[in-house]
Write a protein that holds these residues in place. Structure first.
Motif, PDB file in Angstrom:
ATOM      1  N   PHE A  91       4.291   1.390 -10.440  1.00  6.45           N
ATOM      2  CA  PHE A  91       4.655   1.096  -9.053  1.00  6.45           C
ATOM      3  C   PHE A  91       4.583  -0.396  -8.757  1.00  6.45           C
ATOM      4  O   PHE A  91       5.480  -0.951  -8.120  1.00  6.45           O
ATOM      5  N   ALA A  92       3.520  -1.064  -9.221  1.00  4.33           N
ATOM      6  CA  ALA A  92       3.379  -2.496  -8.961  1.00  4.33           C
ATOM      7  C   ALA A  92       4.510  -3.273  -9.620  1.00  4.33           C
ATOM      8  O   ALA A  92       5.070  -4.203  -9.029  1.00  4.33           O
ATOM      9  N   GLY A  93       4.863  -2.882 -10.838  1.00  2.00           N
ATOM     10  CA  GLY A  93       5.959  -3.550 -11.521  1.00  2.00           C
ATOM     11  C   GLY A  93       7.281  -3.336 -10.816  1.00  2.00           C
ATOM     12  O   GLY A  93       8.114  -4.252 -10.721  1.00  2.00           O
ATOM     13  N   ALA A  94       7.505  -2.121 -10.301  1.00  2.00           N
ATOM     14  CA  ALA A  94       8.767  -1.819  -9.625  1.00  2.00           C
ATOM     15  C   ALA A  94       8.892  -2.603  -8.316  1.00  2.00           C
ATOM     16  O   ALA A  94       9.985  -3.074  -7.971  1.00  2.00           O
ATOM     17  N   PHE A  95       7.794  -2.761  -7.594  1.00  2.00           N
ATOM     18  CA  PHE A  95       7.841  -3.524  -6.345  1.00  2.00           C
ATOM     19  C   PHE A  95       7.722  -5.026  -6.597  1.00  2.00           C
ATOM     20  O   PHE A  95       8.093  -5.834  -5.753  1.00  2.00           O
ATOM     21  N   GLY A  96       7.162  -5.389  -7.744  1.00  2.00           N
ATOM     22  CA  GLY A  96       6.985  -6.802  -8.052  1.00  2.00           C
ATOM     23  C   GLY A  96       5.923  -7.483  -7.230  1.00  2.00           C
ATOM     24  O   GLY A  96       5.964  -8.701  -7.026  1.00  2.00           O
ATOM     25  N   ARG A  97       4.934  -6.702  -6.764  1.00  2.00           N
ATOM     26  CA  ARG A  97       3.863  -7.227  -5.934  1.00  2.00           C
ATOM     27  C   ARG A  97       2.563  -6.502  -6.271  1.00  2.00           C
ATOM     28  O   ARG A  97       2.581  -5.376  -6.771  1.00  2.00           O
ATOM     29  N   PRO A  98       1.409  -7.098  -5.979  1.00  2.00           N
ATOM     30  CA  PRO A  98       0.144  -6.349  -6.092  1.00  2.00           C
ATOM     31  C   PRO A  98       0.227  -5.086  -5.239  1.00  2.00           C
ATOM     32  O   PRO A  98       0.781  -5.118  -4.128  1.00  2.00           O
ATOM     33  N   SER A 127       0.860  -1.177   0.000  1.00  2.00           N
ATOM     34  CA  SER A 127       0.000   0.000   0.000  1.00  2.00           C
ATOM     35  C   SER A 127       0.897   1.228   0.000  1.00  2.00           C
ATOM     36  O   SER A 127       1.880   1.280   0.744  1.00  2.00           O
ATOM     37  N   VAL A 128       0.552   2.202  -0.824  1.00  2.00           N
ATOM     38  CA  VAL A 128       1.364   3.421  -0.916  1.00  2.00           C
ATOM     39  C   VAL A 128       0.476   4.639  -0.701  1.00  2.00           C
ATOM     40  O   VAL A 128      -0.548   4.791  -1.379  1.00  2.00           O
TER      41      VAL A 128
END
Length: 245
Positions: free
Chosen positions: A92-99, A64-65
């Motif tokens: 953002f999801a791609g950069a963190f690699g998570r939902p 969560s951001v």
């Protein structure tokens, strides 16, 4: 499924710090690094992942951001006024690699502060964050740059106003803004959060009626609630009108 797969990483992006906390950890265990006017989203992600790798490793399944700017359909629509460029359109999801769920930072802290009814949240920090929650539904507000007196709300109650006018006059201006917005929006409660909320409350004998001091750590709670419907506050029960004699 492992416990780590259910863990949520809650990230609060501010004008001076980026803070993160993993669900299941006490608020006192939050980790942070400095932000500032040159911080890009890629640098933010790298910094957060470095925090997760420091000390005991944090492994998470979702993120969560809280974003310091307007958000539409989970995406920033404008770069933050107090950070670097490149936030709009960033994956953002791609950069963190998570939902990942991204919401306005004031809305995330408001959600973590909410206890029912109609609540106005005002975040006193570098700027002015604002959100309204009605029966469990959060609606971010963009009040900071609306006209107020000779300038905007943020010019008077944000960090610029504090530095320009000093603590005593700044407190009076915050009280006036609370009164103005309460008259317009008619909330049941007003919650003051952000980095300068405690500074506002210091040396005041009493807060105005229906105003309570929040806690910046509530932003983390709001981030966790985004992923847990059971933890989200339920709407207040309908008020039964008094019987007519």
């Amino acid at each position: 499924m492992s416990r780590a797969a259910h863990a949520v990483l809650s990230v609060d992006i501010g004008g001076t710090h980026v803070k993160a906390l993993l669900s299941g950890h006490p608020h006192s265990g939050a980790r942070r690094f400095d932000s500032g006017p040159d911080l890009t989203p890629a640098e933010m992600v790298r910094g957060v992942l470095a925090l997760c790798a420091a000390g005991p490793v944090w492994t998470f399944g979702a993120v969560s951001v809280g974003y310091p700017g307007p958000v539409l359909h989970g995406q920033p629509v404008r770069d933050p006024a107090h950070l670097g460029p490149g936030w709009v359109g960033f994956d953002f999801a791609g950069a963190f690699g998570r939902p990942l769920k991204l919401v306005n930072d004031a809305a995330m802290q408001a959600l973590g502060s909410y206890a029912g009814g109609k609540m106005l949240f005002l975040g006193l920090g570098t700027g002015l964050g604002s959100a309204l929650i009605v029966d469990g539904i959060a609606e971010p507000l963009e009040l900071a740059h609306l006209p107020y007196r000779k300038h905007t709300f943020e010019d008077y109650v944000g960090l610029r106003g504090l530095k320009k006018h000093g603590k005593k006059k700044w407190r009076r201006q915050v009280l006036d803004v609370i009164a103005e917005l309460s008259a317009a929006l008619e909330p049941d409660t007003v919650v003051l959060g952000g980095g300068n909320a405690k500074l506002f409350a210091d040396h005041l004998d009493d807060l105005p009626p229906q105003v309570r001091l929040g806690d910046n750590a509530n932003a983390f709670t709001g981030g966790f609630r985004l992923w847990d419907d059971k933890a989200r506050p339920q709407p207040a029960p309908a008020r039964t009108p008094p019987e007519t004699p």
